[in-house]
Write a protein that holds these residues in place. Sequence first.
Motif, PDB file in Angstrom:
ATOM      1  N   TYR A 192     -14.346  -0.847   3.269  1.00 29.17           N
ATOM      2  CA  TYR A 192     -13.299  -1.873   3.240  1.00 29.17           C
ATOM      3  C   TYR A 192     -11.942  -1.203   3.087  1.00 29.17           C
ATOM      4  CZ  TYR A 192     -12.105  -1.339  -1.680  1.00 29.17           C
ATOM      5  OH  TYR A 192     -11.643  -0.835  -2.869  1.00 29.17           O
ATOM      6  N   ARG A 193     -10.920  -1.937   3.484  1.00 29.93           N
ATOM      7  CA  ARG A 193      -9.553  -1.505   3.206  1.00 29.93           C
ATOM      8  C   ARG A 193      -8.688  -2.746   3.069  1.00 29.93           C
ATOM      9  NH1 ARG A 193      -6.735   1.006   8.644  1.00 29.93           N
ATOM     10  NH2 ARG A 193      -7.331  -0.680  10.055  1.00 29.93           N
ATOM     11  N   ILE A 194      -7.606  -2.599   2.326  1.00 33.84           N
ATOM     12  CA  ILE A 194      -6.660  -3.676   2.102  1.00 33.84           C
ATOM     13  C   ILE A 194      -5.498  -3.504   3.072  1.00 33.84           C
ATOM     14  CG2 ILE A 194      -5.124  -4.774   0.421  1.00 33.84           C
ATOM     15  CD1 ILE A 194      -8.166  -5.030  -0.196  1.00 33.84           C
ATOM     16  N   PRO A 205      -5.852  -0.736  -3.996  1.00 33.27           N
ATOM     17  CA  PRO A 205      -4.809  -0.068  -3.229  1.00 33.27           C
ATOM     18  C   PRO A 205      -4.912  -0.367  -1.736  1.00 33.27           C
ATOM     19  CG  PRO A 205      -6.487   1.500  -3.892  1.00 33.27           C
ATOM     20  CD  PRO A 205      -6.827   0.198  -4.553  1.00 33.27           C
ATOM     21  N   GLU A 206      -3.780  -0.435  -1.101  1.00 32.89           N
ATOM     22  CA  GLU A 206      -3.710  -0.644   0.345  1.00 32.89           C
ATOM     23  C   GLU A 206      -3.913   0.689   1.049  1.00 32.89           C
ATOM     24  OE1 GLU A 206      -0.639  -2.237   3.767  1.00 32.89           O
ATOM     25  OE2 GLU A 206       0.067  -1.989   1.740  1.00 32.89           O
ATOM     26  N   GLY A 207      -4.489   0.631   2.254  1.00 33.36           N
ATOM     27  CA  GLY A 207      -4.526   1.848   3.059  1.00 33.36           C
ATOM     28  C   GLY A 207      -5.881   2.230   3.577  1.00 33.36           C
ATOM     29  N   GLU A 208      -6.368   3.360   3.132  1.00 35.65           N
ATOM     30  CA  GLU A 208      -7.574   3.971   3.681  1.00 35.65           C
ATOM     31  C   GLU A 208      -8.833   3.178   3.346  1.00 35.65           C
ATOM     32  OE1 GLU A 208      -7.420   6.674   5.709  1.00 35.65           O
ATOM     33  OE2 GLU A 208      -5.257   6.423   5.490  1.00 35.65           O
ATOM     34  N   PHE A 209      -9.845   3.338   4.205  1.00 32.73           N
ATOM     35  CA  PHE A 209     -11.142   2.723   3.951  1.00 32.73           C
ATOM     36  C   PHE A 209     -11.776   3.337   2.713  1.00 32.73           C
ATOM     37  CE2 PHE A 209     -10.868   1.347   8.372  1.00 32.73           C
ATOM     38  CZ  PHE A 209     -11.410   0.067   8.297  1.00 32.73           C
ATOM     39  N   ASP A 210     -12.513   2.492   1.952  1.00 31.62           N
ATOM     40  CA  ASP A 210     -13.240   2.931   0.772  1.00 31.62           C
ATOM     41  C   ASP A 210     -14.627   2.303   0.831  1.00 31.62           C
ATOM     42  OD1 ASP A 210     -13.803   4.176  -1.612  1.00 31.62           O
ATOM     43  OD2 ASP A 210     -12.371   3.029  -2.803  1.00 31.62           O
TER      44      ASP A 210
END
Length: 78
Positions: free
Chosen positions: A40-42, A67-72
């Motif tokens: 997921y990512r925001i 946090p916004e940005g990269e996939f986790d």
Amino acid sequence: MYPARWSRTSPPFRDELEAESMSGIALEDCCAIEISDGQYRILSATGEETAYSYTHRDGSVECSTLPEGEFDDLSALL
């Protein structure tokens, strides 16, 4: 989907999660969560919107920002 009894007149989201012993995610307007292949990512329209993770532990709900940005890894939210 949330229970039909939840409405604009219900207590705030956090209170409902605590009452139902649930965890959840809340997104401000113009903010989204993208889920793909167990990740997921925001996403935020302007970079100023926030996503929140509410985790039910030991009878209370803890809130943290996502946090916004990269996939986790999606399992981190579950």
